[in-house]
Design a protein around this motif. Sequence first.
Motif, mmCIF file in Angstrom:
data_model
loop_
_atom_site.group_PDB
_atom_site.id
_atom_site.type_symbol
_atom_site.label_atom_id
_atom_site.label_comp_id
_atom_site.label_asym_id
_atom_site.label_seq_id
_atom_site.Cartn_x
_atom_site.Cartn_y
_atom_site.Cartn_z
ATOM 1 N N SER A 45 42.845 32.156 35.899
ATOM 2 C CA SER A 45 41.976 33.228 36.372
ATOM 3 C C SER A 45 41.828 34.292 35.293
ATOM 4 O O SER A 45 42.811 34.830 34.776
ATOM 5 C CB SER A 45 42.553 33.861 37.642
ATOM 6 N N SER B 71 36.474 32.552 36.300
ATOM 7 C CA SER B 71 36.223 33.928 36.710
ATOM 8 C C SER B 71 36.561 34.116 38.192
ATOM 9 O O SER B 71 36.872 33.154 38.912
ATOM 10 C CB SER B 71 34.758 34.296 36.453
ATOM 11 N N GLU B 72 36.490 35.344 38.636
ATOM 12 C CA GLU B 72 36.771 35.636 40.048
ATOM 13 C C GLU B 72 35.724 34.996 40.962
ATOM 14 O O GLU B 72 36.048 34.527 42.057
ATOM 15 C CB GLU B 72 36.809 37.147 40.248
ATOM 16 N N LYS C 288 36.271 32.334 44.120
ATOM 17 C CA LYS C 288 35.705 32.509 45.460
ATOM 18 C C LYS C 288 34.877 31.295 45.866
ATOM 19 O O LYS C 288 34.970 30.819 47.013
ATOM 20 C CB LYS C 288 34.858 33.787 45.490
ATOM 21 N N HIS D 233 46.217 38.011 42.349
ATOM 22 C CA HIS D 233 44.984 38.649 41.881
ATOM 23 C C HIS D 233 43.971 37.640 41.344
ATOM 24 O O HIS D 233 43.108 38.001 40.538
ATOM 25 C CB HIS D 233 45.284 39.699 40.800
ATOM 26 N N LEU E 272 42.094 36.028 43.605
ATOM 27 C CA LEU E 272 41.031 36.310 44.561
ATOM 28 C C LEU E 272 41.017 37.809 44.862
ATOM 29 O O LEU E 272 42.074 38.451 44.824
ATOM 30 C CB LEU E 272 41.251 35.533 45.873
ATOM 31 N N PRO E 273 39.861 38.370 45.177
ATOM 32 C CA PRO E 273 39.808 39.807 45.501
ATOM 33 C C PRO E 273 40.477 40.079 46.847
ATOM 34 O O PRO E 273 40.597 39.202 47.706
ATOM 35 C CB PRO E 273 38.308 40.101 45.538
#
Length: 466
Positions: free
Chosen positions: A227, A232-233, A237, A272, A274-275
């Motif tokens: 990550s 990327s984030e 997701k 961290h 995932l948001p």
Amino acid sequence: MATEIEAWTTGPKNDGVFSLEQELNEDGAYDSEDLNELEVNGNWTPQEKALHEARLKAKAKRRIRKSSSRDSTRESLSESVSGELSTDPHSPKGKNAVNDRKSRTGKGRGLPKKGGAGGKGVWGAAGMVYEVEEPDLKDPNYDESAQGDTVYATVVPELDEKEREKTINPIVHEYFEHGDTKEVEMLLKELNLGHHRYEFSSLAVALSLEGKASHRELTSRLLSDLSGNVLSEDDMKRAFDKILKELPDLILDTPEASQMLGQFIARAIADHALPMNFLDRYKGKVDCDHARAALDRASVLLSMKSGIMRLDNVWGVGGGQRPVKHLIKEMNLLLKEYLVSGELSEAERCLRDLEVPHFHHELVYEAVIMVLESTGNTALQMMVKLLKAFWQTVLITLDQMNRGFQRVYDELPEISLDAPHAHTIMETFVDLCFQESVITKQLRDSCPTRGRKRFVSEGDGGIVKS
């Protein structure tokens, strides 16, 4: 009269009309003074008159050629059409016609083509300044090495759906063996996944659901390390969104997939990857019961007191990555629980969950030590039953079994200091294990025995019998 004509014709050439080389001027004609003198005298002969007319015609033609280039061009065209133009390229006339740079169409003012800037070997008109032109890649004279520093790059084609799964699966399975996230990161950078980069995370999670707890722990670590570097984030997701949609199919192979996926989501949020608002996006928008169960499981784990700190061990510590002292403690606890409950299936499950088949000799060693330190036959009978069950299910191999017993044999003199009857109990335990086919005959015969000293009666003076 005849005599005069003969004398005239046979006279020297410089005295008659045939002395052309001397009398012709630079233009190839007689001087005007000589012509006027001949006309004034009036003594013209027919030959002289014909010659004079021929000269006049030739002079008129020369004047016409010089006066107009258009007339000369038309004359040349008419001669070529009529066949009078010589076709010999080596003749002066033919050579001039071929190399003539004037227009042959009969149009224009007789000026050179392109203002003198055209033709073979001509770089343009005098005084012309050319602008810098960018090199054309399609130019046949394009020289790649002459364009300065050339950078060569390897173009990797984007993988399609079948190739992606075929390429990613071996990488994930190999990672489960070595556990090196750096190597996986290097391999991913060499692949061209395009906009489907997120599918690596979804495939890794799906494969770990079918594996062991240690595989799931390794997968969580891999997602955390990738990550921000490779993934990327948004990729994370999209990956978990895809897994939630495919959850009904995953449950067919792994009934506990919902709970496991919830733990994956909670661990990813704690790492961290995932948001924090990932779960909020699904509130009141989930129709699938399995997906709702996974999200509820993640929410419960995150809402626990110090839940985020405890999520580091949500999968436990896997296999050989655990400290040796921790493994010994777990095996002792397993054996004590078995002596209390007597459940073989639970003991077998706990041993499998430890995922340390190379360390099963420690279980054999601890089991024998408990028998030697115990009182009564209950522990002895139960341990024989336990080792027999592990032997029949091939959970403990022959090598691990022999190694565990051999360790006890080597330490038996020291053990007997704390347990005086250790030798006697050991012989009984070994015989029972051999009867149940837990150990081999060779291992039974190698069991150490204490030598017995037999004394004579008091009247013999305390001499030991031989």
